[in-house]
Design a protein around this motif. Structure first.
Motif, mmCIF file in Angstrom:
data_model
loop_
_atom_site.group_PDB
_atom_site.id
_atom_site.type_symbol
_atom_site.label_atom_id
_atom_site.label_comp_id
_atom_site.label_asym_id
_atom_site.label_seq_id
_atom_site.Cartn_x
_atom_site.Cartn_y
_atom_site.Cartn_z
ATOM 1 N N GLN A 1 2.952 -40.092 25.439
ATOM 2 C CA GLN A 1 2.232 -39.949 26.694
ATOM 3 C C GLN A 1 0.738 -40.110 26.439
ATOM 4 O O GLN A 1 0.169 -39.424 25.608
ATOM 5 N N VAL A 2 0.116 -41.025 27.154
ATOM 6 C CA VAL A 2 -1.321 -41.253 27.013
ATOM 7 C C VAL A 2 -2.058 -40.343 27.970
ATOM 8 O O VAL A 2 -1.688 -40.190 29.133
ATOM 9 N N GLN A 3 -3.100 -39.730 27.481
ATOM 10 C CA GLN A 3 -3.979 -38.949 28.342
ATOM 11 C C GLN A 3 -5.351 -39.601 28.362
ATOM 12 O O GLN A 3 -5.858 -40.050 27.335
ATOM 13 N N LEU A 4 -5.950 -39.647 29.534
ATOM 14 C CA LEU A 4 -7.258 -40.246 29.721
ATOM 15 C C LEU A 4 -8.207 -39.173 30.232
ATOM 16 O O LEU A 4 -7.914 -38.495 31.213
ATOM 17 N N VAL A 5 -9.351 -39.039 29.576
ATOM 18 C CA VAL A 5 -10.329 -38.030 29.952
ATOM 19 C C VAL A 5 -11.673 -38.700 30.175
ATOM 20 O O VAL A 5 -12.275 -39.232 29.237
ATOM 21 N N GLU A 6 -12.114 -38.674 31.426
ATOM 22 C CA GLU A 6 -13.401 -39.268 31.778
ATOM 23 C C GLU A 6 -14.537 -38.269 31.590
ATOM 24 O O GLU A 6 -14.333 -37.053 31.702
ATOM 25 N N ALA A 24 -9.181 -42.036 25.441
ATOM 26 C CA ALA A 24 -7.723 -42.138 25.552
ATOM 27 C C ALA A 24 -7.045 -41.620 24.298
ATOM 28 O O ALA A 24 -7.494 -41.894 23.189
ATOM 29 N N SER A 25 -5.995 -40.883 24.503
ATOM 30 C CA SER A 25 -5.171 -40.466 23.373
ATOM 31 C C SER A 25 -4.023 -41.449 23.240
ATOM 32 O O SER A 25 -3.610 -42.073 24.209
ATOM 33 N N GLY A 26 -3.510 -41.629 22.054
ATOM 34 C CA GLY A 26 -2.390 -42.534 21.888
ATOM 35 C C GLY A 26 -2.827 -43.898 21.397
ATOM 36 O O GLY A 26 -3.811 -44.450 21.849
ATOM 37 N N ARG A 27 -2.076 -44.467 20.491
ATOM 38 C CA ARG A 27 -2.495 -45.704 19.840
ATOM 39 C C ARG A 27 -2.233 -46.945 20.676
ATOM 40 O O ARG A 27 -2.645 -48.023 20.308
ATOM 41 N N ILE A 28 -1.573 -46.822 21.834
ATOM 42 C CA ILE A 28 -1.299 -48.018 22.611
ATOM 43 C C ILE A 28 -2.520 -48.494 23.378
ATOM 44 O O ILE A 28 -2.506 -49.541 23.966
ATOM 45 N N PHE A 29 -3.592 -47.719 23.381
ATOM 46 C CA PHE A 29 -4.757 -48.070 24.190
ATOM 47 C C PHE A 29 -5.245 -49.471 23.891
ATOM 48 O O PHE A 29 -5.589 -50.223 24.779
ATOM 49 N N ASP A 72 -14.139 -49.732 23.179
ATOM 50 C CA ASP A 72 -14.194 -49.609 21.736
ATOM 51 C C ASP A 72 -12.804 -49.182 21.297
ATOM 52 O O ASP A 72 -12.457 -48.002 21.374
ATOM 53 N N ASN A 73 -12.008 -50.140 20.871
ATOM 54 C CA ASN A 73 -10.625 -49.832 20.521
ATOM 55 C C ASN A 73 -10.523 -48.923 19.310
ATOM 56 O O ASN A 73 -9.575 -48.152 19.185
ATOM 57 N N ALA A 74 -11.486 -49.006 18.415
ATOM 58 C CA ALA A 74 -11.464 -48.130 17.247
ATOM 59 C C ALA A 74 -11.628 -46.665 17.651
ATOM 60 O O ALA A 74 -11.128 -45.767 16.970
ATOM 61 N N LYS A 75 -12.331 -46.453 18.759
ATOM 62 C CA LYS A 75 -12.554 -45.095 19.251
ATOM 63 C C LYS A 75 -11.638 -44.748 20.423
ATOM 64 O O LYS A 75 -11.741 -43.666 20.986
ATOM 65 N N ASN A 76 -10.769 -45.687 20.801
ATOM 66 C CA ASN A 76 -9.892 -45.459 21.962
ATOM 67 C C ASN A 76 -10.695 -45.035 23.184
ATOM 68 O O ASN A 76 -10.310 -44.105 23.910
ATOM 69 N N THR A 77 -11.785 -45.718 23.434
ATOM 70 C CA THR A 77 -12.688 -45.318 24.508
ATOM 71 C C THR A 77 -13.070 -46.501 25.375
ATOM 72 O O THR A 77 -13.342 -47.592 24.867
ATOM 73 N N LEU A 78 -13.073 -46.252 26.666
ATOM 74 C CA LEU A 78 -13.489 -47.217 27.673
ATOM 75 C C LEU A 78 -14.810 -46.746 28.258
ATOM 76 O O LEU A 78 -15.024 -45.542 28.415
ATOM 77 N N TYR A 79 -15.685 -47.701 28.579
ATOM 78 C CA TYR A 79 -17.004 -47.354 29.103
ATOM 79 C C TYR A 79 -17.275 -48.103 30.405
ATOM 80 O O TYR A 79 -16.740 -49.178 30.649
ATOM 81 N N LEU A 80 -18.159 -47.510 31.201
ATOM 82 C CA LEU A 80 -18.690 -48.192 32.365
ATOM 83 C C LEU A 80 -20.170 -47.852 32.468
ATOM 84 O O LEU A 80 -20.525 -46.706 32.737
ATOM 85 N N TYR A 93 -14.943 -41.338 40.117
ATOM 86 C CA TYR A 93 -14.638 -42.517 39.320
ATOM 87 C C TYR A 93 -13.483 -42.201 38.371
ATOM 88 O O TYR A 93 -13.511 -41.192 37.657
ATOM 89 N N TYR A 94 -12.501 -43.098 38.372
ATOM 90 C CA TYR A 94 -11.299 -42.914 37.573
ATOM 91 C C TYR A 94 -11.119 -44.061 36.589
ATOM 92 O O TYR A 94 -11.341 -45.213 36.946
ATOM 93 N N CYS A 95 -10.680 -43.739 35.408
ATOM 94 C CA CYS A 95 -10.256 -44.803 34.508
ATOM 95 C C CYS A 95 -8.732 -44.889 34.532
ATOM 96 O O CYS A 95 -8.050 -43.925 34.908
ATOM 97 N N ALA A 96 -8.237 -46.033 34.153
ATOM 98 C CA ALA A 96 -6.796 -46.262 34.152
ATOM 99 C C ALA A 96 -6.444 -47.268 33.075
ATOM 100 O O ALA A 96 -7.220 -48.186 32.796
ATOM 101 N N THR A 97 -5.286 -47.091 32.476
ATOM 102 C CA THR A 97 -4.755 -48.123 31.599
ATOM 103 C C THR A 97 -3.685 -48.888 32.365
ATOM 104 O O THR A 97 -3.016 -48.341 33.251
ATOM 105 N N LEU A 98 -3.560 -50.150 32.061
ATOM 106 C CA LEU A 98 -2.607 -51.007 32.744
ATOM 107 C C LEU A 98 -1.390 -51.255 31.852
ATOM 108 O O LEU A 98 -1.438 -51.045 30.650
ATOM 109 N N THR A 99 -0.314 -51.709 32.469
ATOM 110 C CA THR A 99 0.904 -51.911 31.701
ATOM 111 C C THR A 99 0.823 -53.136 30.805
ATOM 112 O O THR A 99 1.489 -53.203 29.776
#
Length: 120
Positions: A1-6, A24-29, A72-80, A93-99
């Motif tokens: 289960q991936v968790q996203l924390v903004e 993001a937690s989880g290596r699928i990010f 930054d995939n090494a940090k499992n982090t998305l930025y805006l 503002y929400y972040c989301a991962t896509l399938t």
């Protein structure tokens, strides 16, 4: 289960800047596309920007030219990065991962959101 924390939201004056982060937690990010959405009171949630697993970006009209999405995939982090903010940018503002690895693709996971308030 991936968790996203903004994080990174807050109160800023018109014309100011904010940088939102989504951890993001989880290596699928790294293999999934990701996106930022926003929802203002009384309005529908709308896309702000999306980024593919390879870094290709897409911007919706609302913040186009005033925002930059990155990851930054090494940090499992998305930025805006948001610049020249306007009062009408006030929203959650929400972040989301896509399938899939690119946009458009169905949403897989949502974060809980971070509030951005722009004062005039």
């Amino acid at each position: 289960q991936v968790q996203l924390v903004e994080s990174g939201g807050g109160l800023v004056q018109a014309g100011g800047s904010l940088r939102l982060s989504c951890a993001a937690s989880g290596r699928i990010f790294s293999i999934n596309a990701a996106s930022w959405y926003r929802q203002a009171p009384g309005k529908e949630r709308e896309l702000v920007a999306a980024i593919s697993s390879g870094g290709a970006t897409y911007y919706a009209s609302a913040l186009k030219g005033r925002s930059t999405i990155s990851r930054d995939n090494a940090k499992n982090t998305l930025y805006l990065q948001m610049n020249s903010l306007k009062p009408e940018d006030t929203a959650m503002y929400y972040c989301a991962t896509l399938t899939g690895g690119s946009y458009p693709s169905p949403i897989r996971h949502w974060g809980q959101g971070t509030q951005v308030t722009v004062s005039s």
